[in-house]
Design a protein around this motif. Sequence first.
Motif, PDB file in Angstrom:
ATOM      1  N   GLU A   8      27.147  56.327  29.814  1.00 18.81           N
ATOM      2  CA  GLU A   8      26.962  55.056  30.507  1.00 18.81           C
ATOM      3  C   GLU A   8      26.167  55.277  31.781  1.00 18.81           C
ATOM      4  OE1 GLU A   8      30.914  53.657  30.764  1.00 18.81           O
ATOM      5  OE2 GLU A   8      30.762  52.418  28.974  1.00 18.81           O
ATOM      6  N   GLY A   9      25.078  54.573  31.915  1.00 21.28           N
ATOM      7  CA  GLY A   9      24.230  54.755  33.080  1.00 21.28           C
ATOM      8  C   GLY A   9      23.094  55.719  32.835  1.00 21.28           C
ATOM      9  N   GLY A  10      23.070  56.320  31.679  1.00 22.19           N
ATOM     10  CA  GLY A  10      21.941  57.179  31.355  1.00 22.19           C
ATOM     11  C   GLY A  10      22.123  58.598  31.873  1.00 22.19           C
ATOM     12  N   MET A  11      21.456  59.533  31.236  1.00 20.99           N
ATOM     13  CA  MET A  11      21.677  60.925  31.623  1.00 20.99           C
ATOM     14  C   MET A  11      20.361  61.662  31.881  1.00 20.99           C
ATOM     15  SD  MET A  11      21.692  62.805  28.214  1.00 20.99           S
ATOM     16  CE  MET A  11      20.569  62.283  26.970  1.00 20.99           C
ATOM     17  N   GLY A  67      18.923  55.247  31.011  1.00 20.30           N
ATOM     18  CA  GLY A  67      19.502  54.606  32.190  1.00 20.30           C
ATOM     19  C   GLY A  67      18.532  53.551  32.699  1.00 20.30           C
ATOM     20  N   ILE A  68      19.058  52.370  33.009  1.00 14.39           N
ATOM     21  CA  ILE A  68      18.167  51.248  33.355  1.00 14.39           C
ATOM     22  C   ILE A  68      17.421  51.533  34.646  1.00 14.39           C
ATOM     23  CG2 ILE A  68      20.089  49.984  34.423  1.00 14.39           C
ATOM     24  CD1 ILE A  68      17.252  48.293  32.578  1.00 14.39           C
ATOM     25  N   GLU A  69      18.098  52.130  35.608  1.00 13.41           N
ATOM     26  CA  GLU A  69      17.421  52.380  36.874  1.00 13.41           C
ATOM     27  C   GLU A  69      16.344  53.439  36.713  1.00 13.41           C
ATOM     28  OE1 GLU A  69      21.142  52.990  38.102  1.00 13.41           O
ATOM     29  OE2 GLU A  69      21.426  51.127  39.223  1.00 13.41           O
ATOM     30  N   PHE A  70      16.630  54.475  35.901  1.00  8.16           N
ATOM     31  CA  PHE A  70      15.640  55.522  35.662  1.00  8.16           C
ATOM     32  C   PHE A  70      14.455  54.968  34.888  1.00  8.16           C
ATOM     33  CE2 PHE A  70      13.957  59.551  35.507  1.00  8.16           C
ATOM     34  CZ  PHE A  70      13.718  59.993  34.218  1.00  8.16           C
ATOM     35  N   SER A  71      14.740  54.094  33.922  1.00 12.78           N
ATOM     36  CA  SER A  71      13.644  53.497  33.157  1.00 12.78           C
ATOM     37  C   SER A  71      12.724  52.734  34.085  1.00 12.78           C
ATOM     38  CB  SER A  71      14.175  52.552  32.094  1.00 12.78           C
ATOM     39  OG  SER A  71      15.131  53.178  31.304  1.00 12.78           O
ATOM     40  N   ALA A  72      13.335  52.014  35.041  1.00 13.29           N
ATOM     41  CA  ALA A  72      12.492  51.279  35.988  1.00 13.29           C
ATOM     42  C   ALA A  72      11.661  52.252  36.801  1.00 13.29           C
ATOM     43  CB  ALA A  72      13.375  50.424  36.892  1.00 13.29           C
ATOM     44  N   GLU A  73      12.288  53.366  37.178  1.00 14.68           N
ATOM     45  CA  GLU A  73      11.590  54.366  37.981  1.00 14.68           C
ATOM     46  C   GLU A  73      10.380  54.931  37.250  1.00 14.68           C
ATOM     47  OE1 GLU A  73      14.502  57.076  39.615  1.00 14.68           O
ATOM     48  OE2 GLU A  73      12.890  58.546  39.854  1.00 14.68           O
ATOM     49  N   LEU A  74      10.539  55.127  35.935  1.00 13.11           N
ATOM     50  CA  LEU A  74       9.442  55.687  35.159  1.00 13.11           C
ATOM     51  C   LEU A  74       8.378  54.653  34.824  1.00 13.11           C
ATOM     52  CD1 LEU A  74      11.023  58.030  32.464  1.00 13.11           C
ATOM     53  CD2 LEU A  74       9.619  58.668  34.387  1.00 13.11           C
ATOM     54  N   GLY A  75       8.642  53.415  35.179  1.00 14.29           N
ATOM     55  CA  GLY A  75       7.650  52.380  34.890  1.00 14.29           C
ATOM     56  C   GLY A  75       7.633  51.964  33.441  1.00 14.29           C
ATOM     57  N   LEU A  76       8.760  52.130  32.757  1.00 18.50           N
ATOM     58  CA  LEU A  76       8.787  51.825  31.334  1.00 18.50           C
ATOM     59  C   LEU A  76       9.136  50.372  31.069  1.00 18.50           C
ATOM     60  CD1 LEU A  76      10.780  54.967  30.259  1.00 18.50           C
ATOM     61  CD2 LEU A  76       8.370  54.558  29.861  1.00 18.50           C
ATOM     62  N   LEU A  77       9.709  49.706  32.066  1.00 20.71           N
ATOM     63  CA  LEU A  77      10.230  48.373  31.797  1.00 20.71           C
ATOM     64  C   LEU A  77       9.161  47.291  31.659  1.00 20.71           C
ATOM     65  CD1 LEU A  77      13.537  48.322  33.844  1.00 20.71           C
ATOM     66  CD2 LEU A  77      13.175  48.782  31.437  1.00 20.71           C
ATOM     67  N   PRO A  78       8.161  47.300  32.517  1.00 19.75           N
ATOM     68  CA  PRO A  78       7.176  46.209  32.369  1.00 19.75           C
ATOM     69  C   PRO A  78       6.503  46.158  30.992  1.00 19.75           C
ATOM     70  CG  PRO A  78       6.958  47.202  34.514  1.00 19.75           C
ATOM     71  CD  PRO A  78       7.946  48.039  33.767  1.00 19.75           C
ATOM     72  N   PRO A  79       6.044  47.296  30.428  1.00 17.27           N
ATOM     73  CA  PRO A  79       5.438  47.174  29.091  1.00 17.27           C
ATOM     74  C   PRO A  79       6.428  46.654  28.057  1.00 17.27           C
ATOM     75  CG  PRO A  79       5.021  49.353  30.025  1.00 17.27           C
ATOM     76  CD  PRO A  79       5.960  48.684  30.940  1.00 17.27           C
ATOM     77  N   LEU A  80       7.669  47.102  28.173  1.00 14.88           N
ATOM     78  CA  LEU A  80       8.673  46.656  27.214  1.00 14.88           C
ATOM     79  C   LEU A  80       8.876  45.151  27.337  1.00 14.88           C
ATOM     80  CD1 LEU A  80      10.627  47.669  25.071  1.00 14.88           C
ATOM     81  CD2 LEU A  80      12.360  47.879  26.841  1.00 14.88           C
ATOM     82  N   ALA A  81       8.948  44.691  28.577  1.00 18.03           N
ATOM     83  CA  ALA A  81       9.128  43.262  28.783  1.00 18.03           C
ATOM     84  C   ALA A  81       7.940  42.490  28.225  1.00 18.03           C
ATOM     85  CB  ALA A  81       9.297  42.979  30.278  1.00 18.03           C
ATOM     86  N   ALA A  82       6.744  43.056  28.396  1.00 17.76           N
ATOM     87  CA  ALA A  82       5.557  42.359  27.901  1.00 17.76           C
ATOM     88  C   ALA A  82       5.610  42.225  26.386  1.00 17.76           C
ATOM     89  CB  ALA A  82       4.304  43.127  28.324  1.00 17.76           C
ATOM     90  N   VAL A  83       5.955  43.334  25.718  1.00 13.84           N
ATOM     91  CA  VAL A  83       6.030  43.277  24.255  1.00 13.84           C
ATOM     92  C   VAL A  83       7.084  42.273  23.818  1.00 13.84           C
ATOM     93  CG1 VAL A  83       6.651  44.590  22.202  1.00 13.84           C
ATOM     94  CG2 VAL A  83       5.205  45.617  23.925  1.00 13.84           C
ATOM     95  N   ALA A  84       8.235  42.313  24.498  1.00 13.67           N
ATOM     96  CA  ALA A  84       9.303  41.388  24.134  1.00 13.67           C
ATOM     97  C   ALA A  84       8.852  39.948  24.326  1.00 13.67           C
ATOM     98  CB  ALA A  84      10.549  41.678  24.967  1.00 13.67           C
ATOM     99  N   ALA A  85       8.232  39.677  25.470  1.00 16.20           N
ATOM    100  CA  ALA A  85       7.803  38.303  25.746  1.00 16.20           C
ATOM    101  C   ALA A  85       6.786  37.840  24.715  1.00 16.20           C
ATOM    102  CB  ALA A  85       7.216  38.232  27.151  1.00 16.20           C
TER     103      ALA A  85
END
Lengths: 499, 125, 485
Positions: free
Chosen positions: A195-198, A270-288
């Motif tokens: 939980e929280g990513g490793m 981990g959600i915070e780490f994913s944000a740190e790596l910059g992975l979230l915006p592309p994922l959000a774009a694909v989802a949208a």
Amino acid sequence: MFLDNWLPLIILLTSLLPGIVIFVLPEARIRLRTSLNMGGATVKLALIGVMIWGVRHEHVYETRLSILPNMDLILNADAMSAMMTALSGILWFLTTLYAIAYLETSPQSRSRFFGFFSLCVSSTIGIALAGNLITFLMFYEMLTLSTYPLVVHRGTPDSMRAGRIYIAYTIGGGAAFLIGVAWLKALVGSVAFTEGGMLAPFVDTYATQLRFIFLLMIAGLGVKAALVPLHGWLPNAMVAPAPVSALLHAVAVVKAGAFGIVRVVYDVFGIEFSAELGLLPPLAAVAAFTIVYGSVRALFQDELKKRLAFSTVSQVSYIVLGASILGPVATIGGIVHLVHQGLMKITLFFCAGNFAETLEVHHISQMNGVGRRMPWTMAAFTLGALGMIGVPPIAGFISKWYLGTGGLAAGQPWIIVILASSSLLNAAYFLPIIYRGWFQDSAESWPDKPAAGMLETHWMLLFPPLITALLALLAGLLADAPFSPLEWARLIAAREYHP
Amino acid sequence: MDDRQQKTDEFKTLVDFETKFNKMTISLLYALIGVVLLGMGLYRLVIDPHLVKKILALNISGAGVFLFLVAVADRIPGAAPDPVPHAMVLTGIVVAVSATAVALALACRIQEIKGTAELSENEPE
Amino acid sequence: MNLNDFLQPLTLPAWIVSLPLVAAGLSVALPKIGKPAAIFTAVATSMLVVMLGGEVLEHGTLQMQVGGWPAPLGISLHADGLSAAMLAIACLIAAVVTFYAASYFGPETSPPTFWPLWLFLWAALNALFLSSDIFNLYVTLELLGLSAVSLVALSRSAEALPAAMRYLLVSLTGSLSYLTGVALLYAANGTLDLNTLAAAEPGSPSISTAFALMASGLIIKSALFPMHFWLPPAHANAPAPVSAALSALVVKGSFYILMRLWLTLFEPLINPGTANLIGLMAAIAIFWGSVQALLAKRLKLLVAYSTVAQIGYIFLVFPLTSMPAAGQTAWQGGLYFVLSHACAKAAVFLAAGNVIYSVGHDRISELKGIVRRLPVSMFAFALAGVSLIGLPPSGGFIAKWLYLNAALTAGQWWWAVLILFGGLLSTAYVFRFFSRAFSYSTDTVAGRPVPWIMEWTAFVLASCTMILGLTAPEVIQLFTAGQPF
């Protein structure tokens, strides 16, 4: 103590063992097959209830089996698996009931169908309870293998073609996912869900490789989750019988993909780490993009099941969207939509199946006046459709609300635009169906209405959609009650964010 | 008198040297011939389409290897030859004979069925 | 004098080798007892192999000098975990296929020479896995080759005979090359025993030449691309039980010898160039075999080309182990491929045999809906196909996973990509047949019923691939006993 170690495995076996037995049953043993099916489903539900109670009270259930010298198969009940397992268990129970009645007149082997059906649900439970990536991967691939015979069940050239497309997409996705998992294991050694990513400690050494691994995993999972452009198999798979479509689109396959994405984002990276790596915006774009694309394609379909298929493509990406926004509120929205979308979509598919079975209605243009001929089914359909649009107090509204507020809280107001346009499009393709069903006169000649006091169709075909529609309504109305999906999602989200 | 003694000595040294030279290199010669036979046989095996010729070629290669093995037996010059390679050669001959028998039987049957004792180049479907 | 006196652990290897040999000799003399002798051998050898496995797990290795004569003059039989595992798989498949063959050859159609040849094949395999003497390995290779060739030619059809001839010529060429290598090794070191040779000093030119010769010979016999051309016709045109044994076991025999030689003698010699050359051949084998399988018109030819592709996978172990970081994992993966492929391929050939028995042909285009006639065989085909593709929970998946781990740990990601592509290609050719078998044709496929033994033996072997997938830690413990790697 015994239960602590073996409960997850036993829950898995409650569908696996009856499934194996059903395979070898002769076709004619209807009673035995039905009792095995329903018996297994009931026992499973009871055990899931026990598990939910335990997880709520911080109990730990884990089954660990060694499959390789340095790799364990872990079946683990944490909050997220409990929720997913409960969803699968309840919906399997209802779909089994529905399928028994639906396939009564089917010429093909029912023993084979229910055998693979049980294997499919066992794989889904395995995915839900998986405690590390390798267990998840194994059951993910087993899900592919057990759903293929269901897709091609009818054996017609169309079914075979759909099956080929399905296999091509899912095995390809599985390969991408496999290499991602193997790569991650080679890099960091452990692939357990935490939980929280490793992976946060590895940001300095492996950042670029982790990004590629993320891409591979999401691509692999995205096939089943029907992210555009990997969604091509889903509309084609509509040739399968309605129980299969219901199962594939509400319970098993697409949920497995979306669940996997949720797991990877929250419990591996981990959600915070994913944000740190910059992975979230592309994922959000694909989802949208998927959300909008799916809805637009749905507008142009005349075949009811195809329209529902594209609606699924669109709706499942809400979950991915929720996972790609940093912030507990959006997380809650995405996770709870796992349950809500399942309930609503399965209602819609059950109803579509009823229309096809009882009235031979497959196209929306044929649906004028269905509501008067089959009012209960149409009522359930209406509830589900309104939930999809996001009309309160049905469950769909809750998910959209949380997603919207979560987007605002994370400083991404464009989410609201996506949600609003999606709701509009949903309305655009659902409301005409509702209108036709209730308010237009039927041009077709349908079999006569049964006598007053008798049900409009077989009770096993009628009750499941009514129950799921009711559950969707209750999930929305009683969202603040303990043990509601929303409450559970809040619990999960709280554990994913570091204080 | 000195001249004749010198000449006899030279002659003796020459004979000694030649004997030693012969003894040392006879096994080397055998080994080389063995390898050459092996190569020739393999070449013919690949080139010739007729089955009996292929079988003959294999036999010649086999003979080459056996000759090579006999040469290997002369491991310690001056001492008696090593019996182990001889055992290997005998075993090899037995194997070669049985293999040739099987091959010839197959070739006969192929001749009967196909009318020709040649293998076609295409893989049969 | 009770049974225990006969079955001292140390004599187990001798019994395992001689039992099939004696049975073979007896069935040559008295053809009528061929089938019962084979069945008795199947049961008895299985028990002996199980006992041997137990011994090896307990003590690590088992060594026996035949006749009491010590090395270097005597022949020693040596069993460690690797041999025990290979013996186990050979015994399992040979025993199950014996039962299949007992049913396959009906009373009228049974060729009198099948059983003796089958038993000789089995004896050769057992002797091969237990030998630790390079010349003895040559003898067992020849015995294996000759019995295999004769079994291929058994049907005497116009397709089988040229295939058998080609196989024989290729096999003999390979053996000759191997024998030359043996001669060179003996010339350099004065001993034939593997363990003694292992302690010898590498690097002299004769050892390198010996390696080149022996490796080429063994690669020819294992049908690695480009030396694979003899395999598809031979395996496709042999009777079903023979094809099963050939693809599952016979080609693995020469691979086993190469593996042994690599492990004991040649490891210091290997530079990355050689290993990568083998890897390149393996990669082409995977592609070529899979593509040809996709194009094959007959089921048995499809399966035979699948063997060509899977042999490519198996040979990938050499480049993967040449990287120090990968080490043990790669060997475990390679051996797991050998074990699962053996079970899966045997199961598939038996299922194909059932198809031919039932409808008289195996042209894929005409096999629509065969699942209704042969449900058990098709299920066996499905399970085995899962292992060939490499999906969980089969042994093929464990093997693939171990390979991927090895490749990625050592940073050589191109092997990982190759392995995954190979998996996608296998999916294509497995489903090519599969979807046709499952599609519904309204006309019933005419054919005669298949005896239940034939269908269920295929299923048993296919289930073994699943069992291999689920019991990996124990299997790995078995074949690493005695530290062969």
